[in-house]
Design a protein around this motif. Structure first.
Motif, mmCIF file in Angstrom:
data_model
loop_
_atom_site.group_PDB
_atom_site.id
_atom_site.type_symbol
_atom_site.label_atom_id
_atom_site.label_comp_id
_atom_site.label_asym_id
_atom_site.label_seq_id
_atom_site.Cartn_x
_atom_site.Cartn_y
_atom_site.Cartn_z
ATOM 1 N N GLU A 1 0.834 -1.205 0.000
ATOM 2 C CA GLU A 1 0.000 0.000 0.000
ATOM 3 C C GLU A 1 0.863 1.247 0.000
ATOM 4 O O GLU A 1 1.899 1.308 0.671
ATOM 5 C CB GLU A 1 -0.936 0.012 1.215
ATOM 6 N N SER A 2 0.417 2.268 -0.746
ATOM 7 C CA SER A 2 1.147 3.533 -0.848
ATOM 8 C C SER A 2 0.145 4.675 -0.937
ATOM 9 O O SER A 2 -0.921 4.530 -1.552
ATOM 10 C CB SER A 2 2.052 3.523 -2.085
ATOM 11 N N PRO A 3 0.448 5.823 -0.343
ATOM 12 C CA PRO A 3 -0.468 6.963 -0.452
ATOM 13 C C PRO A 3 -0.456 7.605 -1.833
ATOM 14 O O PRO A 3 -1.343 8.395 -2.146
ATOM 15 C CB PRO A 3 0.061 7.924 0.617
ATOM 16 N N LYS A 4 0.530 7.296 -2.658
ATOM 17 C CA LYS A 4 0.604 7.859 -4.003
ATOM 18 C C LYS A 4 0.979 6.768 -5.003
ATOM 19 O O LYS A 4 1.493 5.719 -4.633
ATOM 20 C CB LYS A 4 1.630 8.994 -4.060
ATOM 21 N N TRP A 5 0.722 7.089 -6.275
ATOM 22 C CA TRP A 5 1.006 6.099 -7.311
ATOM 23 C C TRP A 5 2.508 6.028 -7.570
ATOM 24 O O TRP A 5 3.210 7.031 -7.560
ATOM 25 C CB TRP A 5 0.286 6.481 -8.599
ATOM 26 N N MET A 6 2.989 4.817 -7.776
ATOM 27 C CA MET A 6 4.387 4.597 -8.130
ATOM 28 C C MET A 6 4.460 3.650 -9.310
ATOM 29 O O MET A 6 3.651 2.716 -9.417
ATOM 30 C CB MET A 6 5.162 4.007 -6.940
ATOM 31 N N PHE A 49 0.129 -0.775 -9.527
ATOM 32 C CA PHE A 49 -0.618 -0.023 -8.524
ATOM 33 C C PHE A 49 -1.975 0.399 -9.069
ATOM 34 O O PHE A 49 -2.085 0.907 -10.186
ATOM 35 C CB PHE A 49 0.175 1.215 -8.079
ATOM 36 N N VAL A 50 -3.009 0.161 -8.268
ATOM 37 C CA VAL A 50 -4.381 0.519 -8.617
ATOM 38 C C VAL A 50 -4.958 1.360 -7.486
ATOM 39 O O VAL A 50 -4.775 1.047 -6.306
ATOM 40 C CB VAL A 50 -5.241 -0.738 -8.844
ATOM 41 N N GLU A 51 -5.664 2.418 -7.849
ATOM 42 C CA GLU A 51 -6.246 3.319 -6.851
ATOM 43 C C GLU A 51 -7.519 2.711 -6.281
ATOM 44 O O GLU A 51 -8.386 2.236 -7.022
ATOM 45 C CB GLU A 51 -6.551 4.668 -7.489
ATOM 46 N N GLU A 52 -7.635 2.723 -4.946
ATOM 47 C CA GLU A 52 -8.818 2.227 -4.265
ATOM 48 C C GLU A 52 -9.235 3.228 -3.198
ATOM 49 O O GLU A 52 -8.398 3.917 -2.608
ATOM 50 C CB GLU A 52 -8.558 0.862 -3.618
ATOM 51 N N ILE A 53 -10.542 3.292 -2.936
ATOM 52 C CA ILE A 53 -11.066 4.193 -1.905
ATOM 53 C C ILE A 53 -10.819 3.586 -0.545
ATOM 54 O O ILE A 53 -11.071 2.394 -0.317
ATOM 55 C CB ILE A 53 -12.568 4.446 -2.118
ATOM 56 N N GLU A 54 -10.303 4.386 0.363
ATOM 57 C CA GLU A 54 -9.991 3.899 1.702
ATOM 58 C C GLU A 54 -11.280 3.780 2.499
ATOM 59 O O GLU A 54 -12.039 4.753 2.643
ATOM 60 C CB GLU A 54 -9.020 4.857 2.387
ATOM 61 N N ALA A 55 -11.565 2.584 3.007
ATOM 62 C CA ALA A 55 -12.811 2.333 3.728
ATOM 63 C C ALA A 55 -12.758 2.927 5.127
ATOM 64 O O ALA A 55 -11.719 2.877 5.801
ATOM 65 C CB ALA A 55 -13.078 0.834 3.805
ATOM 66 N N LYS A 56 -13.887 3.484 5.573
ATOM 67 C CA LYS A 56 -13.968 4.001 6.928
ATOM 68 C C LYS A 56 -14.234 2.859 7.897
ATOM 69 O O LYS A 56 -14.988 1.933 7.573
ATOM 70 C CB LYS A 56 -15.118 5.027 7.034
#
Length: 456
Positions: A16-21, A33-40
């Motif tokens: 996991e990374s806060p930004k795309w690499m 790397f694929v962007e996913e919404i962080e679940a609450k």
């Protein structure tokens, strides 16, 4: 309105990374790397199975009682042996393979046989109930104890398992199942990891054997995070060419049996049928008296299998000679060619080398070294070895032939198929019974083995 937080997850290893690499620091794969919404975090937490609230305490291992029938058996002996003797209750098994290879067919046949003893629940996330029924009609699968459910929501799947109370469950496939409280799409790292974790809890707490089908990538590995293979008890790979009838079921991880166990099946109109003697299948199209062809007795798990190794050595027309291998490690072939050039005196540095294991089998044990070396030398000299010879032995860097395990089982398999002479390491002579009609020759080096087979 609060802004939704996103994170980037590697589809190969789950990093996991806060930004795309572009390159993953975990597995060093590119563009994964694929962007996913962080679940609450939910107030009631993750979906909790009814039995997970039971408080347990440590117990002495001597006081733990096992089930009177720890395994479930089918009439498919190849399938039972790959799993280590049958399906263990409460186990979670992952089976992967290329699309159309026959994973669903195999599991539907297994479900039909187990349904004669207890309830079986077949959950399809890719086909409707009617489509599953069409396949069952083609395979002749009919049973009132086999229940079919077309569902992808994990919560409904858990409720169906609770209501049906089966002894065996199939989930086809894990990439289509989703957890309602995980915001990412089905098939993502988060969904696969969470759904597998919940299925593992159900299997362990209720003692249900669960098989999950996993898609594979173009490289042939299970799609999704590597964590998926670590979570399950057993990992099976269903291999084979789609345009050929034979399929290979291989165990690469098994907590309840031998790894690298292999089962052979033949795909027919009525479904998959097991092959009782795979050695005959691998050798039935062998060209006798051809240069570069040898036979090796390789151990696939607990069973010896005779396989043909083919080599083609030809002068190169390029600056760097080509080295290609199918079914054998490329680095092992380069090492053996270096040994033949240095210790035996064969000039192979200007020769292209192509090696293949006939039948689509992958061999990775050291005992195949001698057969590979003889194949290369035979093709280089254009001298065929005797078609009734079998070669067994590991080759060291100094050209010596080293001892291998289970030599008696290998020689017995060669004798059963009518081979007359077996070349084995000298250190393996003695201490076991040689079958009648077979000559066993012990060699100490590759040079000595070449003298016996090719005359020098």
């Amino acid at each position: 309105m609060a802004k939704k937080k996103t994170k980037f997850i590697c589809q190969s290893c789950g990093y996991e990374s806060p930004k795309w690499m572009g390159k993953c620091p975990g597995c060093e794969a590119w563009n994964t790397f694929v962007e996913e919404i962080e679940a609450k975090p939910s107030r009631r937490g993750a979906f909790v199975h009814s039995n997970s609230s039971i408080v347990t305490k440590p117990s002495p291992i001597s006081s733990i009682e096992t089930s009177s029938e720890p395994r479930m058996y089918t009439s498919i002996s190849e399938f039972n042996r790959v799993l280590g003797g049958g399906i263990v209750r409460g186990s979670l098994v992952l089976i992967g393979g290329d699309p159309g290879i026959g994973k669903s067919t195999l599991l539907l046949q297994v479900s039909s046989q187990l349904a004669s003893k207890e309830k079986v629940l077949y959950i399809s996330g890719e086909e409707s109930v009617k489509q599953t029924k069409l396949r069952s009609d083609r395979l002749g699968v009919v049973s009132d104890q086999l229940f079919v459910l077309a569902e992808t929501d994990l919560e409904y799947i858990s409720q169906a398992i609770e209501q049906t109370n089966p002894g065996f469950v199939v989930v086809d496939s894990i990439q289509t199942v989703y957890h309602s409280e995980v915001t990412s799409a089905p098939g993502s790292v988060s969904q696969v990891r969470e759904c597998t974790s919940e299925l593992m809890k159900i299997a362990k707490t209720k003692g249900i054997a669960i098989f999950i089908v996993g898609h594979v990538t173009k490289e042939g590995s299970i799609a999704g995070p590597r964590l998926l293979e670590h979570m399950v008890d057993t990992v099976l790979y269903f291999e084979g060419e789609r345009h050929h009838t034979y399929r290979i079921l291989r165990a690469v991880k098994n907590r309840f049996g031998s790894t690298n166990e292999m089962g052979i099946f033949e795909m027919k109109e009525s479904g998959l049928e097991e092959v009782a003697n795979p050695s005959e299948i691998f050798l039935e199209e062998r060209s006798k008296g051809a240069a570069g062809s040898t036979v090796v007795a390789s151990m696939e798990g607990t069973r010896p299998v005779l396989v043909e190794i083919q080599a083609l050595i030809s002068p190169t027309s390029f600056g760097n000679p080509r080295r290609m291998a199918t079914g054998i490690d490329h680095n092992r072939v380069s090492l053996l060619m270096a040994v033949l050039e240095k210790r035996v005196g064969l000039l192979l540095q200007n020769q292209d080398a192509y090696l293949k294991v006939a039948g689509g089998v992958k061999l990775d044990e050291p005992a195949i070294d001698l057969a590979v070396a003889i194949s290369i030398a035979s093709s280089f000299r254009d001298q065929p070895p005797k078609p009734t010879d079998v070669f067994i032995g590991e080759v060291g860097l100094t050209g010596e032939v080293r001892r291998v395990a289970r030599i008696e089982q290998r020689v017995q398999e060669a004798a059963k198929l009518g081979f007359e002479r077996v070349i084995i390491p000298e250190r393996n002579l003695g201490g076991w019974t040689v079958p009648k009609g077979v000559e066993v020759v012990g060699v100490a080096s590759v040079r000595e083995a070449l003298q016996y087979t090719l005359g020098g």
